[in-house]
Motif scaffolding. Structure first.
Motif, PDB file in Angstrom:
ATOM      1  N   GLY A 141       1.397  16.360  -8.483  1.00  0.00           N
ATOM      2  CA  GLY A 141       2.622  16.283  -7.701  1.00  0.00           C
ATOM      3  C   GLY A 141       2.461  15.329  -6.540  1.00  0.00           C
ATOM      4  O   GLY A 141       1.356  15.171  -5.991  1.00  0.00           O
ATOM      5  N   TYR A 142       3.573  14.682  -6.146  1.00  0.00           N
ATOM      6  CA  TYR A 142       3.570  13.746  -5.026  1.00  0.00           C
ATOM      7  C   TYR A 142       4.244  14.348  -3.811  1.00  0.00           C
ATOM      8  O   TYR A 142       5.293  14.994  -3.924  1.00  0.00           O
ATOM      9  N   SER A 143       3.650  14.117  -2.642  1.00  0.00           N
ATOM     10  CA  SER A 143       4.247  14.510  -1.366  1.00  0.00           C
ATOM     11  C   SER A 143       4.305  13.306  -0.453  1.00  0.00           C
ATOM     12  O   SER A 143       3.327  12.540  -0.369  1.00  0.00           O
ATOM     13  N   PRO A 144       5.409  13.115   0.280  1.00  0.00           N
ATOM     14  CA  PRO A 144       5.472  11.998   1.235  1.00  0.00           C
ATOM     15  C   PRO A 144       4.639  12.245   2.500  1.00  0.00           C
ATOM     16  O   PRO A 144       4.472  11.331   3.308  1.00  0.00           O
ATOM     17  N   LEU A 145       4.117  13.445   2.651  1.00  0.00           N
ATOM     18  CA  LEU A 145       3.352  13.774   3.837  1.00  0.00           C
ATOM     19  C   LEU A 145       2.041  12.987   3.864  1.00  0.00           C
ATOM     20  O   LEU A 145       1.358  12.854   2.853  1.00  0.00           O
ATOM     21  N   ASN A 161       0.841  -1.188   0.000  1.00  0.00           N
ATOM     22  CA  ASN A 161       0.000   0.000   0.000  1.00  0.00           C
ATOM     23  C   ASN A 161       0.879   1.241   0.000  1.00  0.00           C
ATOM     24  O   ASN A 161       1.813   1.355   0.785  1.00  0.00           O
ATOM     25  N   LEU A 162       0.564   2.170  -0.863  1.00  0.00           N
ATOM     26  CA  LEU A 162       1.323   3.411  -0.924  1.00  0.00           C
ATOM     27  C   LEU A 162       0.894   4.343   0.201  1.00  0.00           C
ATOM     28  O   LEU A 162      -0.238   4.310   0.660  1.00  0.00           O
ATOM     29  N   SER A 163       1.817   5.190   0.605  1.00  0.00           N
ATOM     30  CA  SER A 163       1.484   6.245   1.564  1.00  0.00           C
ATOM     31  C   SER A 163       1.932   7.574   0.987  1.00  0.00           C
ATOM     32  O   SER A 163       2.753   7.632   0.076  1.00  0.00           O
ATOM     33  N   GLY A 164       1.389   8.636   1.545  1.00  0.00           N
ATOM     34  CA  GLY A 164       1.698   9.966   1.053  1.00  0.00           C
ATOM     35  C   GLY A 164       0.461  10.617   0.461  1.00  0.00           C
ATOM     36  O   GLY A 164      -0.663  10.112   0.578  1.00  0.00           O
ATOM     37  N   THR A 165       0.692  11.742  -0.206  1.00  0.00           N
ATOM     38  CA  THR A 165      -0.413  12.555  -0.710  1.00  0.00           C
ATOM     39  C   THR A 165      -0.137  12.996  -2.141  1.00  0.00           C
ATOM     40  O   THR A 165       0.975  13.417  -2.459  1.00  0.00           O
ATOM     41  N   LEU A 166      -1.138  12.886  -2.984  1.00  0.00           N
ATOM     42  CA  LEU A 166      -1.080  13.490  -4.303  1.00  0.00           C
ATOM     43  C   LEU A 166      -1.844  14.803  -4.278  1.00  0.00           C
ATOM     44  O   LEU A 166      -2.928  14.887  -3.691  1.00  0.00           O
ATOM     45  N   ALA A 221       3.729  12.236 -12.669  1.00  0.00           N
ATOM     46  CA  ALA A 221       4.677  12.435 -11.570  1.00  0.00           C
ATOM     47  C   ALA A 221       5.070  11.068 -11.040  1.00  0.00           C
ATOM     48  O   ALA A 221       4.246  10.138 -11.037  1.00  0.00           O
ATOM     49  N   PHE A 222       6.311  10.936 -10.578  1.00  0.00           N
ATOM     50  CA  PHE A 222       6.797   9.663 -10.071  1.00  0.00           C
ATOM     51  C   PHE A 222       6.744   9.603  -8.544  1.00  0.00           C
ATOM     52  O   PHE A 222       6.958  10.601  -7.855  1.00  0.00           O
ATOM     53  N   HIS A 223       6.492   8.407  -8.028  1.00  0.00           N
ATOM     54  CA  HIS A 223       6.712   8.083  -6.626  1.00  0.00           C
ATOM     55  C   HIS A 223       8.227   8.036  -6.404  1.00  0.00           C
ATOM     56  O   HIS A 223       8.992   7.804  -7.350  1.00  0.00           O
ATOM     57  N   PRO A 224       8.707   8.242  -5.177  1.00  0.00           N
ATOM     58  CA  PRO A 224      10.157   8.184  -4.928  1.00  0.00           C
ATOM     59  C   PRO A 224      10.809   6.856  -5.280  1.00  0.00           C
ATOM     60  O   PRO A 224      12.034   6.805  -5.436  1.00  0.00           O
ATOM     61  N   MET A 228       5.841  20.719  -7.186  1.00  0.00           N
ATOM     62  CA  MET A 228       5.930  20.337  -5.779  1.00  0.00           C
ATOM     63  C   MET A 228       7.354  20.579  -5.287  1.00  0.00           C
ATOM     64  O   MET A 228       8.319  20.167  -5.943  1.00  0.00           O
ATOM     65  N   ARG A 229       7.474  21.262  -4.149  1.00  0.00           N
ATOM     66  CA  ARG A 229       8.798  21.461  -3.561  1.00  0.00           C
ATOM     67  C   ARG A 229       9.388  20.105  -3.193  1.00  0.00           C
ATOM     68  O   ARG A 229       8.660  19.150  -2.912  1.00  0.00           O
ATOM     69  N   ALA A 230      10.693  20.010  -3.167  1.00  0.00           N
ATOM     70  CA  ALA A 230      11.373  18.729  -2.987  1.00  0.00           C
ATOM     71  C   ALA A 230      10.972  18.013  -1.706  1.00  0.00           C
ATOM     72  O   ALA A 230      10.902  16.778  -1.673  1.00  0.00           O
ATOM     73  N   ASP A 231      10.682  18.761  -0.641  1.00  0.00           N
ATOM     74  CA  ASP A 231      10.289  18.128   0.616  1.00  0.00           C
ATOM     75  C   ASP A 231       8.804  17.794   0.672  1.00  0.00           C
ATOM     76  O   ASP A 231       8.320  17.213   1.644  1.00  0.00           O
ATOM     77  N   GLY A 232       8.060  18.150  -0.361  1.00  0.00           N
ATOM     78  CA  GLY A 232       6.647  17.828  -0.422  1.00  0.00           C
ATOM     79  C   GLY A 232       5.749  18.681   0.445  1.00  0.00           C
ATOM     80  O   GLY A 232       4.560  18.383   0.600  1.00  0.00           O
ATOM     81  N   ARG A 233       6.274  19.776   0.976  1.00  0.00           N
ATOM     82  CA  ARG A 233       5.491  20.600   1.897  1.00  0.00           C
ATOM     83  C   ARG A 233       4.793  21.775   1.223  1.00  0.00           C
ATOM     84  O   ARG A 233       3.880  22.363   1.790  1.00  0.00           O
TER      85      ARG A 233
END
Length: 339
Positions: free
Chosen positions: A332-336, A35-40, A290-293, A75-80
């Motif tokens: 954009g993908y964010s790990p948050l 299962n993926l986590s994070g936010t699109l 956009a790619f996942h990490p 999306m900024r690199a840190d996803g914020r």
């Protein structure tokens, strides 16, 4: 939902790719197996909004308004932080705090109308925004909300932007002039105009700034330019509307969604060979990517289906779909992980 078309001449390359994928599972977490986590964060072009989508629950957490006609997202690199260009009538960029799920400012670009392409510079505080209405690239400080610099492309229809890792240069596809402008960010000057096949739109560049990839809508061509030698490395035919082109972070693969053909091509970047193609049903409308990490899981907006498709690029398999608002495009993908 789709048909996987494999070029038999490149079967060995595809099998190699599968081996690479198997290796990844032993050394890193492969998103396709869990299962993926994070936010699109996805731009809803027809709804003048952005959706914040939780990957774990596969549900929209929140939808916020933009200005009129949003198109692209960085999306900024840190996803914020996410920045959205309001292209069709909005003439501005909206800055969103992803962790708090709120718009924190709108920066007026009415003097530089139809802002479209947007990317963060290396300092992660400024963004480069193409202004199709003023044929320029605007460097915007999103912290201060001020315009840092305006660089004229001296061409018509400056639509999308690309940046190498250094962000010392910025490149724009100029749809009406059939060129790419190479601009120097520090001096704010045009360095050269690169002739392309007609109606260039999609664009990306490798980290070193040596290879420029351009998709041309008239004629359906994808061209790779050697910027050091001023030559063409490779060109592919057979596209209809190569809407975007995006390299994986490790620069092993490229993906090309074709909006009118309803396809997604995967390309071996080193060998400059097509690996395979996904064929989607009519009425899909592939657009933003956009790619996942993990660098192998792709998020692709399906504009006509109001969904995001989550795709494993090595197998050419759609893992699952996500809901969006009306007319999803920039993504954009964010790990948050949102509460």
């Amino acid at each position: 939902m789709f048909t996987l078309l494999i070029n038999s001449d490149h079967l060995k390359a595809l099998l190699f790719s599968f081996v690479v994928g198997i290796t990844l599972t032993t050394t890193t977490t492969w998103a396709g197996e869990k299962n993926l986590s994070g936010t699109l964060v996805v731009v809803n072009k027809r709804a003048d909004s952005v959706s914040f989508i939780d990957l774990n629950s596969r549900k929209i957490k929140q939808t916020l308004a933009t200005e009129n006609g949003p198109h692209e997202l960085a999306m900024r690199a840190d996803g914020r932080v996410a920045v959205v260009t309001n292209y069709a009538g909005g003439n501005s960029v909206t800055v969103f705090d992803v962790s708090q799920v709120k718009a924190i400012k709108t920066i007026d670009l009415s003097r530089y109308p139809r802002p479209h392409g947007v990317m963060f510079l290396k300092d992660q505080q400024r963004v480069a925004v193409s202004s199709e209405g003023s044929d320029s690239v605007v460097i915007v400080d999103i912290k201060s909300g001020k315009i840092d610099k305006v660089i004229a492309t001296k061409q018509k229809g400056s639509h999308m932007v690309a940046l190498p890792e250094s962000s010392e240069r910025v490149y724009t596809t100029n749809m009406s002039s059939n060129t790419v402008s190479e601009l120097d960010v520090k001096s704010g000057t045009l360095l050269r105009k690169i002739s392309t096949p007609k109606v260039p739109e999609a664009i990306t560049i490798n980290k070193k700034g040596s290879e420029l990839w351009v998709g041309s809508n008239k004629g359906g061509l994808l061209t790779v330019f050697d910027l050091k030698q001023n030559s063409v490395i490779k060109q592919w035919e057979g596209f209809n509307f190569p809407y975007r082109v995006l390299l994986t972070r490790d620069e092993q693969f490229a993906v090309v969604p074709d909006y009118k053909n309803n396809t997604l091509d995967m390309i071996d970047v080193t060998k400059k060979e097509k690996l395979h193609q996904m064929q989607f049903s009519r009425g899909t409308g592939p657009k933003g990517v956009a790619f996942h990490p993990d660098d192998r899981t792709l998020f692709m907006s399906a504009y006509k289906k109001n969904k995001v498709l989550v795709i494993d690029i090595l197998s050419g398999k759609t893992l699952f779909e996500l809901p969006t608002g009306d007319g999803p495009d920039g993504i954009g993908y964010s790990p948050l992980v949102l509460p």
